[in-house]
Design a protein around this motif. Structure first.
Motif, PDB file in Angstrom:
ATOM      1  N   SER A  97       1.638  -9.306  30.642  1.00  0.00           N
ATOM      2  CA  SER A  97       2.612  -8.892  31.639  1.00  0.00           C
ATOM      3  C   SER A  97       2.472  -7.397  31.908  1.00  0.00           C
ATOM      4  CB  SER A  97       4.034  -9.196  31.156  1.00  0.00           C
ATOM      5  OG  SER A  97       4.986  -8.509  31.953  1.00  0.00           O
ATOM      6  N   ASN A  98       2.661  -6.995  33.153  1.00  0.00           N
ATOM      7  CA  ASN A  98       2.634  -5.565  33.456  1.00  0.00           C
ATOM      8  C   ASN A  98       3.887  -4.861  32.953  1.00  0.00           C
ATOM      9  OD1 ASN A  98       4.393  -6.693  35.349  1.00  0.00           O
ATOM     10  ND2 ASN A  98       3.784  -5.281  36.975  1.00  0.00           N
ATOM     11  N   LYS A  99       4.771  -5.612  32.297  1.00  0.00           N
ATOM     12  CA  LYS A  99       5.969  -5.010  31.709  1.00  0.00           C
ATOM     13  C   LYS A  99       5.741  -4.569  30.267  1.00  0.00           C
ATOM     14  CE  LYS A  99       8.596  -5.555  35.326  1.00  0.00           C
ATOM     15  NZ  LYS A  99       9.078  -4.393  36.111  1.00  0.00           N
ATOM     16  N   GLY A 100       4.505  -4.629  29.795  1.00  0.00           N
ATOM     17  CA  GLY A 100       4.201  -4.049  28.492  1.00  0.00           C
ATOM     18  C   GLY A 100       4.117  -5.012  27.328  1.00  0.00           C
ATOM     19  N   TYR A 101       3.650  -6.233  27.585  1.00  0.00           N
ATOM     20  CA  TYR A 101       3.481  -7.162  26.464  1.00  0.00           C
ATOM     21  C   TYR A 101       2.482  -8.252  26.827  1.00  0.00           C
ATOM     22  CZ  TYR A 101       6.523 -10.464  28.947  1.00  0.00           C
ATOM     23  OH  TYR A 101       7.063 -11.320  29.871  1.00  0.00           O
ATOM     24  N   GLY A 102       1.972  -8.918  25.802  1.00  0.00           N
ATOM     25  CA  GLY A 102       1.119 -10.079  25.975  1.00  0.00           C
ATOM     26  C   GLY A 102       1.619 -11.201  25.095  1.00  0.00           C
ATOM     27  N   VAL A 103       1.343 -12.443  25.486  1.00  0.00           N
ATOM     28  CA  VAL A 103       1.786 -13.619  24.730  1.00  0.00           C
ATOM     29  C   VAL A 103       0.595 -14.533  24.486  1.00  0.00           C
ATOM     30  CG1 VAL A 103       3.227 -15.689  24.736  1.00  0.00           C
ATOM     31  CG2 VAL A 103       4.145 -13.532  25.627  1.00  0.00           C
ATOM     32  N   LEU A 104       0.414 -14.923  23.222  1.00  0.00           N
ATOM     33  CA  LEU A 104      -0.617 -15.878  22.843  1.00  0.00           C
ATOM     34  C   LEU A 104       0.049 -17.172  22.376  1.00  0.00           C
ATOM     35  CD1 LEU A 104      -3.544 -16.717  22.064  1.00  0.00           C
ATOM     36  CD2 LEU A 104      -3.103 -15.684  19.817  1.00  0.00           C
ATOM     37  N   ILE A 105      -0.349 -18.286  22.974  1.00  0.00           N
ATOM     38  CA  ILE A 105       0.080 -19.604  22.503  1.00  0.00           C
ATOM     39  C   ILE A 105      -1.048 -20.122  21.615  1.00  0.00           C
ATOM     40  CG2 ILE A 105       0.866 -21.904  23.129  1.00  0.00           C
ATOM     41  CD1 ILE A 105       2.669 -19.679  24.194  1.00  0.00           C
ATOM     42  N   ASN A 106      -0.834 -20.100  20.321  1.00  0.00           N
ATOM     43  CA  ASN A 106      -1.886 -20.495  19.386  1.00  0.00           C
ATOM     44  C   ASN A 106      -1.784 -21.985  19.097  1.00  0.00           C
ATOM     45  OD1 ASN A 106      -4.047 -20.195  17.521  1.00  0.00           O
ATOM     46  ND2 ASN A 106      -2.573 -20.150  15.845  1.00  0.00           N
ATOM     47  N   SER A 107      -2.736 -22.722  19.660  1.00  0.00           N
ATOM     48  CA  SER A 107      -2.786 -24.160  19.436  1.00  0.00           C
ATOM     49  C   SER A 107      -4.193 -24.640  19.744  1.00  0.00           C
ATOM     50  CB  SER A 107      -1.788 -24.891  20.350  1.00  0.00           C
ATOM     51  OG  SER A 107      -1.971 -26.292  20.267  1.00  0.00           O
TER      52      SER A 107
ATOM     53  N   PHE B  33       2.392  -9.498  21.646  1.00  0.00           N
ATOM     54  CA  PHE B  33       1.735  -8.204  21.443  1.00  0.00           C
ATOM     55  C   PHE B  33       2.376  -7.204  22.393  1.00  0.00           C
ATOM     56  CE2 PHE B  33      -1.118 -11.592  20.383  1.00  0.00           C
ATOM     57  CZ  PHE B  33      -1.830 -11.164  19.272  1.00  0.00           C
ATOM     58  N   SER B  34       2.903  -6.125  21.843  1.00  0.00           N
ATOM     59  CA  SER B  34       3.593  -5.137  22.656  1.00  0.00           C
ATOM     60  C   SER B  34       2.767  -3.857  22.746  1.00  0.00           C
ATOM     61  CB  SER B  34       4.965  -4.831  22.049  1.00  0.00           C
ATOM     62  OG  SER B  34       5.749  -4.072  22.931  1.00  0.00           O
ATOM     63  N   GLY B  35       2.985  -3.083  23.804  1.00  0.00           N
ATOM     64  CA  GLY B  35       2.235  -1.842  23.957  1.00  0.00           C
ATOM     65  C   GLY B  35       2.749  -1.010  25.107  1.00  0.00           C
ATOM     66  N   GLU B  36       2.412   0.276  25.093  1.00  0.00           N
ATOM     67  CA  GLU B  36       2.864   1.178  26.150  1.00  0.00           C
ATOM     68  C   GLU B  36       2.099   0.958  27.449  1.00  0.00           C
ATOM     69  OE1 GLU B  36       2.866   5.239  24.994  1.00  0.00           O
ATOM     70  OE2 GLU B  36       4.264   4.960  23.333  1.00  0.00           O
ATOM     71  N   THR B  37       0.848   0.510  27.344  1.00  0.00           N
ATOM     72  CA  THR B  37       0.032   0.263  28.525  1.00  0.00           C
ATOM     73  C   THR B  37      -0.581  -1.130  28.438  1.00  0.00           C
ATOM     74  OG1 THR B  37      -1.999   1.133  27.541  1.00  0.00           O
ATOM     75  CG2 THR B  37      -0.552   2.716  28.666  1.00  0.00           C
ATOM     76  N   THR B  38      -1.089  -1.587  29.560  1.00  0.00           N
ATOM     77  CA  THR B  38      -1.764  -2.879  29.578  1.00  0.00           C
ATOM     78  C   THR B  38      -2.991  -2.848  28.683  1.00  0.00           C
ATOM     79  OG1 THR B  38      -1.019  -3.100  31.867  1.00  0.00           O
ATOM     80  CG2 THR B  38      -2.652  -4.678  31.101  1.00  0.00           C
ATOM     81  N   LEU B  39      -3.720  -1.741  28.717  1.00  0.00           N
ATOM     82  CA  LEU B  39      -4.898  -1.613  27.868  1.00  0.00           C
ATOM     83  C   LEU B  39      -4.524  -1.697  26.396  1.00  0.00           C
ATOM     84  CD1 LEU B  39      -7.893  -1.110  27.395  1.00  0.00           C
ATOM     85  CD2 LEU B  39      -7.459   1.342  27.621  1.00  0.00           C
ATOM     86  N   GLU B  40      -3.429  -1.077  25.999  1.00  0.00           N
ATOM     87  CA  GLU B  40      -3.019  -1.108  24.595  1.00  0.00           C
ATOM     88  C   GLU B  40      -2.701  -2.534  24.148  1.00  0.00           C
ATOM     89  OE1 GLU B  40       0.740   0.406  21.977  1.00  0.00           O
ATOM     90  OE2 GLU B  40      -0.195   1.935  23.255  1.00  0.00           O
ATOM     91  N   ILE B  41      -2.148  -3.332  25.037  1.00  0.00           N
ATOM     92  CA  ILE B  41      -1.872  -4.738  24.698  1.00  0.00           C
ATOM     93  C   ILE B  41      -3.177  -5.470  24.408  1.00  0.00           C
ATOM     94  CG2 ILE B  41      -0.942  -6.909  25.585  1.00  0.00           C
ATOM     95  CD1 ILE B  41       0.846  -5.029  27.425  1.00  0.00           C
ATOM     96  N   VAL B  42      -4.174  -5.271  25.276  1.00  0.00           N
ATOM     97  CA  VAL B  42      -5.474  -5.901  25.082  1.00  0.00           C
ATOM     98  C   VAL B  42      -6.129  -5.383  23.806  1.00  0.00           C
ATOM     99  CG1 VAL B  42      -7.802  -6.105  26.032  1.00  0.00           C
ATOM    100  CG2 VAL B  42      -5.816  -6.408  27.519  1.00  0.00           C
ATOM    101  N   GLN B  43      -6.031  -4.089  23.562  1.00  0.00           N
ATOM    102  CA  GLN B  43      -6.566  -3.526  22.317  1.00  0.00           C
ATOM    103  C   GLN B  43      -5.955  -4.213  21.104  1.00  0.00           C
ATOM    104  OE1 GLN B  43      -5.978   0.877  23.799  1.00  0.00           O
ATOM    105  NE2 GLN B  43      -7.191   0.924  21.922  1.00  0.00           N
ATOM    106  N   ARG B  44      -4.635  -4.337  21.111  1.00  0.00           N
ATOM    107  CA  ARG B  44      -3.938  -4.918  19.965  1.00  0.00           C
ATOM    108  C   ARG B  44      -4.371  -6.367  19.749  1.00  0.00           C
ATOM    109  NH1 ARG B  44       0.656  -2.045  17.886  1.00  0.00           N
ATOM    110  NH2 ARG B  44       0.919  -0.988  19.877  1.00  0.00           N
ATOM    111  N   TYR B  45      -4.519  -7.100  20.855  1.00  0.00           N
ATOM    112  CA  TYR B  45      -4.984  -8.490  20.769  1.00  0.00           C
ATOM    113  C   TYR B  45      -6.392  -8.544  20.173  1.00  0.00           C
ATOM    114  CZ  TYR B  45      -6.823 -13.021  22.297  1.00  0.00           C
ATOM    115  OH  TYR B  45      -7.425 -14.256  22.331  1.00  0.00           O
ATOM    116  N   ASN B  46      -7.311  -7.731  20.695  1.00  0.00           N
ATOM    117  CA  ASN B  46      -8.689  -7.732  20.181  1.00  0.00           C
ATOM    118  C   ASN B  46      -8.746  -7.314  18.720  1.00  0.00           C
ATOM    119  OD1 ASN B  46      -9.788  -8.568  22.623  1.00  0.00           O
ATOM    120  ND2 ASN B  46     -10.141  -6.489  23.350  1.00  0.00           N
TER     121      ASN B  46
END
Length: 723
Positions: free
Chosen positions: A148-158, A211-224
């Protein structure tokens, strides 16, 4: 009470018991949000939370790598990004679902490999590992991770197929938009704005990670980083790959190599397609003795020329294979192309495959593989009701089959301290730390570039490989795109094309390949940042600082009228992307005499001549057949080799600087072949541009970590006129 009443009571009681038995949470008639269970979030790492619904079968994370804990800690903490009480779950007899909040202004992107668009809002995706198709979410890598451009990502692990409604469908007690009569009202919407993302899987349950972050890139970083960070490929993997016609013999390949030398084209990897085997579709995994009578001598002859060998395979075992008897007890109920399907959830099956590959391939010098046909269609692969000796579900095995192959071979190569770089046609959750690049039978050039951008949002690498072209113009345009991607490859398995097949653009093709190879120090360092910080080496523009119209950078005087990112379709720009920290790549497609380029906030300069291009605006450029448009941000430092000759011992580095900003760049290098870098054997050189007392830029370099991999001679080149 009469007999009829007793009968009615008995039936009602039985029905109630059945509902309780088959609805584990007791939600026999749940229709309201308030009746759903509230998700219970557990903080697992800084900026990362987990919740669970029901129980799972196979866990995709078993085929991913462990988190890079220190790097995640360095990102710092971040608050939970939305109201926890607004996240709900429901577990019924046959399905688990979750409901997560979504406000009306949110943009959603991600969900794995996609060939169209980038904004996922107001769509429904059926995330099924499959051949490319017209159904959204059915691709080679349908990763159930959205941003989301609101500063988070969501993973559905299945390991089950995830069905996800991205702001589609409204519950009757949700925050509904205004109802409008279609006949008399205005702005009636076939898909009314929804206030939630709803996802579900068949079967017992799922895990949800935020996954939360200040920027979209930080969310992707945290996921990776949660899956071990990115990879650092061997240096040869970033060179030029050429895949031969499927029926090529060893003599044909040696002649082809002579032609590469005669035409002065670099060559790093030769790919052998199905015909290298004694039987293909299904596979024997054994050398064909008529085409390759002496495989060891053939592979080692190429190795002496500095050329690696990559072998094509699909996983399905032919009865003529010399490993058939050993692996057959570990195969499933159904065949694929009449070959048996190994159950690689069983360690013994993995051992049989790896031992065979070690003895017949790796021991003689084979560098890696191309794993094909691990995706779909349903008419090719095993059915959902197939059975496997492990007892694991056939759907889950199909979703994870590519990940099993990647994880198995990565671990095997690493045990031998040998880096590899491979191709595959299936990936899923947590792929970032696997040495594999995705490819496809799909061949639309624009779709390829869109896939390159989208893949960066889900921990994936993608190659827009070349196979053929209808004109010289298309030929050079495709070469330009693939030369600025994670894997540069001509796949001539059926076309028998050569880089020089269109003579009128041969010099342009050669120059494009050589430019990519001269940029190796820059690209190699970008992969180091991928490994250490989770920053994708090739990434969508939505991950670039200054791209989002809502970002207000300090010192920026741009207002909304001048800022092109206020335009409605800004997020749909998928025909350009970032490479490394500073280079914006804008591929050109056949027939384009000009194209628009969206420049983020900040000064940008032409890569080739250093001329000023613009700042936070959409520019229109005239295209040149011989160039792929490249732009460098202000202060960009681009280290480049001065030669691509493998036999040239000169390691002079030309360091280009663009614009007028001071900057610091950490240049990475190592032996390029082993995992010794994980044992502290690598070099880091600080490249620094700074202004002297006269305000003029000067360059310096300082070895922060010095060893045999440090560059001995560094020359600065100032690309932008200083005033």
């Amino acid at each position: 009470m009469n007999i009829k009443s007793n009968s009615t009571l008995f039936k009602s009681t039985i029905l109630l018991v059945l509902l309780i038995l088959f609805c584990p949470t007791g939600h026999a008639q749940t229709t309201l949000i308030s009746e759903m269970d509230q998700l219970k979030w557990e903080k697992v790492m800084p900026g990362i939370w987990k919740a669970s619904v029901g129980s799972m079968g196979l866990n995709p994370m078993d085929y991913a790598n462990s988190p890079k804990t220190d790097a995640i800690n360095e990102l710092g903490d971040a608050p939970f990004p939305f109201a926890q009480e607004a996240s709900r779950s429901l577990l019924t007899s046959n399905r688990a679902s979750v409901r997560l909040p979504l406000d009306e202004s949110e943009q959603i992107y991600g969900l794995g490999l996609e060939f169209e668009g980038i904004n996922r809002r107001s769509e429904v995706y059926s995330l099924k590992v499959d051949h490319y198709g017209d159904i959204k979410g059915q691709t080679h890598a349908p990763v159930p991770f959205y941003i989301s451009n609101k500063g988070y990502g969501v993973l559905i692990n299945s390991a089950q197929r995830v069905k996800i409604h991205v702001g589609v469908s409204n519950r009757k007690d949700s925050n509904l938009p205004e109802r409008i009569d279609r006949t008399t009202g205005k702005n009636w919407a076939a898909r009314p704005l929804s206030d939630a993302v709803e996802a579900s899987v068949e079967g017992g349950g799922m895990e949800i990670f935020v996954f939360s972050g200040e920027t979209t890139l930080e969310i992707v970083q945290r996921y990776n980083l949660f899956f071990g960070g990115g990879i650092i490929p061997p240096k040869w993997g970033l060179g030029f790959w050429h895949r031969m016609h499927t029926q090529s013999r060893d003599k044909d390949i040696l002649k082809e190599i002579e032609d590469f030398e005669a035409n002065n084209f670099p060559l790093d990897v030769i790919g052998l397609e199905p015909g290298w085997q004694s039987f293909a579709y299904p596979c024997s995994f054994d050398w064909d003795k008529t085409r390759f009578p002496d495989p060891k001598n053939f592979v080692q002859t190429l190795d002496k020329k500095g050329i690696k060998v990559n072998l094509w395979e699909n996983p399905y075992v032919a009865p003529v294979s010399t490993m058939y008897n050993d692996i057959s007890p570990y195969t499933g109920s159904h065949t694929v192309w009449l070959g048996e399907v190994p159950d690689y959830t069983i360690p013994e099956a993995q051992k049989v495959l790896l031992n065979h590959h070690q003895k017949h391939h790796l021991d003689i010098g084979v560098s890696g593989y191309k794993f094909d046909e691990v995706d779909g269609y349903d008419v090719w692969l095993w059915p959902d009701h197939a059975t496997f000796p492990s007892g694991n579900d056939a759907v889950e095995i199909r979703q994870l089959y590519g990940m099993m192959m990647m994880d198995m071979f990565d671990r095997h190569f690493k045990e031998q301290n040998q880096r590899t770089y491979n191709l595959i046609r299936s990936a899923y959750i947590g792929a970032s730390n696997h040495n594999f690049v995705l490819y496809s039978d799909y061949y639309d050039h624009k779709g390829y570039v869109t896939a390159l951008a989208n893949s960066s949002l889900s921990g994936l690498l993608w190659t827009p490989e070349i196979r053929s072209a209808d004109s010289a113009e298309e030929w050079i345009r495709r070469f330009q795109s693939v030369s600025f991607s994670p894997l540069m490859m001509l796949n001539a398995w059926y076309s028998s094309k050569k880089p020089w097949s269109f003579p009128e653009v041969t010099d342009m093709v050669r120059n494009t390949i050589e430019l990519r190879m001269k940029l190796l120090p820059y690209l190699y360092t970008a992969f180091y940042e991928y490994n250490q910080k989770g920053i994708p080496p090739f990434r969508a523009m939505v991950l670039e600082t200054g791209y989002d119209s809502q970002e207000k950078l300090e010192g920026s005087e741009l207002d909304d009228a001048k800022n092109p990112y206020a335009e409605q379709k800004r997020l749909e720009v998928t025909d350009q992307y970032m490479m490394g920290p500073s280079i914006l790549v804008a591929p050109v497609f056949t027939g384009q005499k000009e194209r628009k380029v969206v420049l983020p906030i900040g000064n940008w300069f032409n890569f080739y001549n250093g001329e000023y291009a613009g700042n936070g605006e959409t520019i229109t450029i005239k295209t040149k057949l011989e160039e792929i448009p490249l732009f460098v941000k202000d202060g960009g430092i681009i280290p480049m080799l001065t030669t691509v000759d493998k036999n040239d011992s000169d390691q002079t580095l030309e360091v280009r600087h663009y614009g007028t900003k001071e900057n610091t760049y950490l240049l990475y290098n190592d032996d390029g072949i082993s995992y010794d870098y994980e044992r502290d054997k690598y070099s880091l050189t600080e490249l620094k541009s700074s202004k002297n007392t006269k305000g003029e830029l000067t360059g310096s370099f300082n070895s922060l970590k010095e060893n045999n991999y440090s560059y001995s001679n560094i020359v600065w080149r100032w690309m932008t006129m200083q005033h």
